[in-house]
Design an enzyme around this catalytic site. Structure first.
Site, PDB file in Angstrom:
ATOM      1  N   ASP A  13       0.859  -1.172   0.000  1.00 56.63           N
ATOM      2  CA  ASP A  13       0.000   0.000   0.000  1.00 56.63           C
ATOM      3  C   ASP A  13       0.906   1.236   0.000  1.00 56.63           C
ATOM      4  O   ASP A  13       2.100   1.145   0.308  1.00 56.63           O
ATOM      5  CB  ASP A  13      -0.895  -0.032   1.242  1.00 56.63           C
ATOM      6  N   ASP A  15      -0.167   5.073   0.996  1.00 56.05           N
ATOM      7  CA  ASP A  15      -0.363   5.997   2.117  1.00 56.05           C
ATOM      8  C   ASP A  15      -0.393   5.240   3.439  1.00 56.05           C
ATOM      9  O   ASP A  15      -1.095   4.252   3.583  1.00 56.05           O
ATOM     10  CB  ASP A  15      -1.668   6.782   1.940  1.00 56.05           C
TER      11      ASP A  15
END
Length: 265
Positions: A13, A15
Site C-alpha cells: 500500500d 499511504d
C-alpha cells in the site's frame, strides 16, 4: 503460509506505509532500493482513483521516493482491467478524474452519457449533483453500477472529505442498486496486480496499514500479509478483528535486511 524468506514479489500500500502526509516513512526509500537491487518485482497500490500512475510517480518523487509509473497500481487501473475483461470495447458514464478516465480510455472504453454499459464512480474532488443525478437515471435504465473503491472518506488538509463510498451510497439509496466494488478489500485488486507482474499468491507478500482493506484482501487473495503500524491500524485495532496478519511490524524499516536473517524456529 509463506515465510518471509520465500517471498519473491511484493505488493505494498502507499499511504500510511511508504508515505505519511507527503513525507516518506523512514526505511521506505531503502526498502524500494533493496527490492530493485534484488530484482524483486513489486507494485505500489492505492485505492485512490484520482491520479494517474505518472502523477503518483511524480508525487512520490517529490516526497523522496523513486517509484516508476509502471510500478504503481491504482483502483482505477484495476477497474479498467476488470471492465475490459468483462466487456471489451464497452462504454461507460464516469464520475471521476484523470486517473479513472485515462485508465478506461487506455482499456479501449468509450465515455458516453447515452445508454452506457456501465456507470463507474471513482474519487473526485468536485462531485456534481448533476452528474450524480445522471448516474442515478442511467442505472435506473439498466446500466451496471461499478465503484472503484469503498472508502467513505478521504483525508484533506482541513479534515475528512466524502469519498467514493459515500457518493456510491447516495446512488445506491436512490436506485436500490449496490455497486460492484473493484478496489480493496476486493481481492480482485491484488489478483489483477499480481497478473501485471507475473506473481503467484504463494510467493507474494502484501504490506498494508489497514486491517479492514489491506489485510483482509491479502488474506483472501492467499498472500503473506504484513501489517505496519505507521498508518491507520494500531495494536488495539488489531485485537478487534477475527483474523490476523502473518506479521505485525512497527514500520517498513523492519523489512530491511541489514544483517543475515536468522532462520525461524
Amino acid at each position: 503460509m509463506s515465510k518471509r524468506g520465500e517471498i519473491e514479489c511484493w505488493l505494498t500500500d502507499m499511504d500510511g506505509v511508504l508515505v505519511h502526509e507527503n513525507h516518506p516513512v523512514p526505511g521506505a526509500a531503502e526498502l524500494l532500493q533493496q527490492w530493485r537491487d534484488e530484482g524483486k518485482p513489486y507494485l505500489v497500490l492505492t485505492n485512490n482513483s484520482i491520479f494517474t500512475p505518472r502523477d503518483l510517480s511524480a508525487r512520490l518523487r517529490a516526497s523522496g521516493l523513486e517509484v516508476p509509473e509502471e510500478s504503481i497500481w491504482t483502483s482505477a487501473l484495476a477497474t479498467a482491467d476488470f471492465l475490459k475483461s468483462q466487456m471489451p470495447g464497452g462504454s461507460a458514464f464516469v464520475i471521476g478524474e484523470a486517473g479513472l478516465t485515462t485508465a478506461l480510455h487506455e482499456a479501449g472504453f468509450i465515455m458516453t452519457e447515452s445508454n452506457p454499459d456501465y456507470v463507474v464512480v471513482g474519487e473526485t474532488r468536485n462531485y456534481s449533483f448533476e452528474a450524480i443525478t445522471k448516474a442515478i437515471r442511467l442505472i435506473g435504465s439498466g446500466a451496471r453500477f461499478i465503484a472503484t473503491n469503498p472508502d467513505a472518506t478521504g483525508p484533506s488538509a482541513d479534515g475528512p472529505m466524502p469519498a467514493t463510498g459515500a457518493i456510491a451510497a447516495l446512488i445506491t439509496k436512490a436506485t436500490g442498486k449496490e455497486p460492484y466494488i473493484v478496489g480493496k478489500p476486493n481481492p480482485m485488486m491484488f489478483r489483477s496486480a499480481m497478473n501485471k507482474i507475473g506473481a503467484h499468491s504463494e510467493n507474494t507478500g502484501m504490506i498494508g496499514d489497514r486491517m479492514d482493506t489491506d489485510i483482509i484482501a491479502g488474506i483472501e487473495a492467499g498472500l503473506h500479509t504484513v501489517l505496519v503500524l505507521t498508518g491507520i491500524s494500531d495494536q488495539a485495532e488489531l485485537e478487534r478483528y477475527p483474523f490476523r496478519p502473518d506479521e505485525v511490524l512497527n514500520s517498513v524499516a523492519d523489512l530491511l535486511e541489514t544483517e543475515p536473517v536468522e532462520s525461524e524456529l
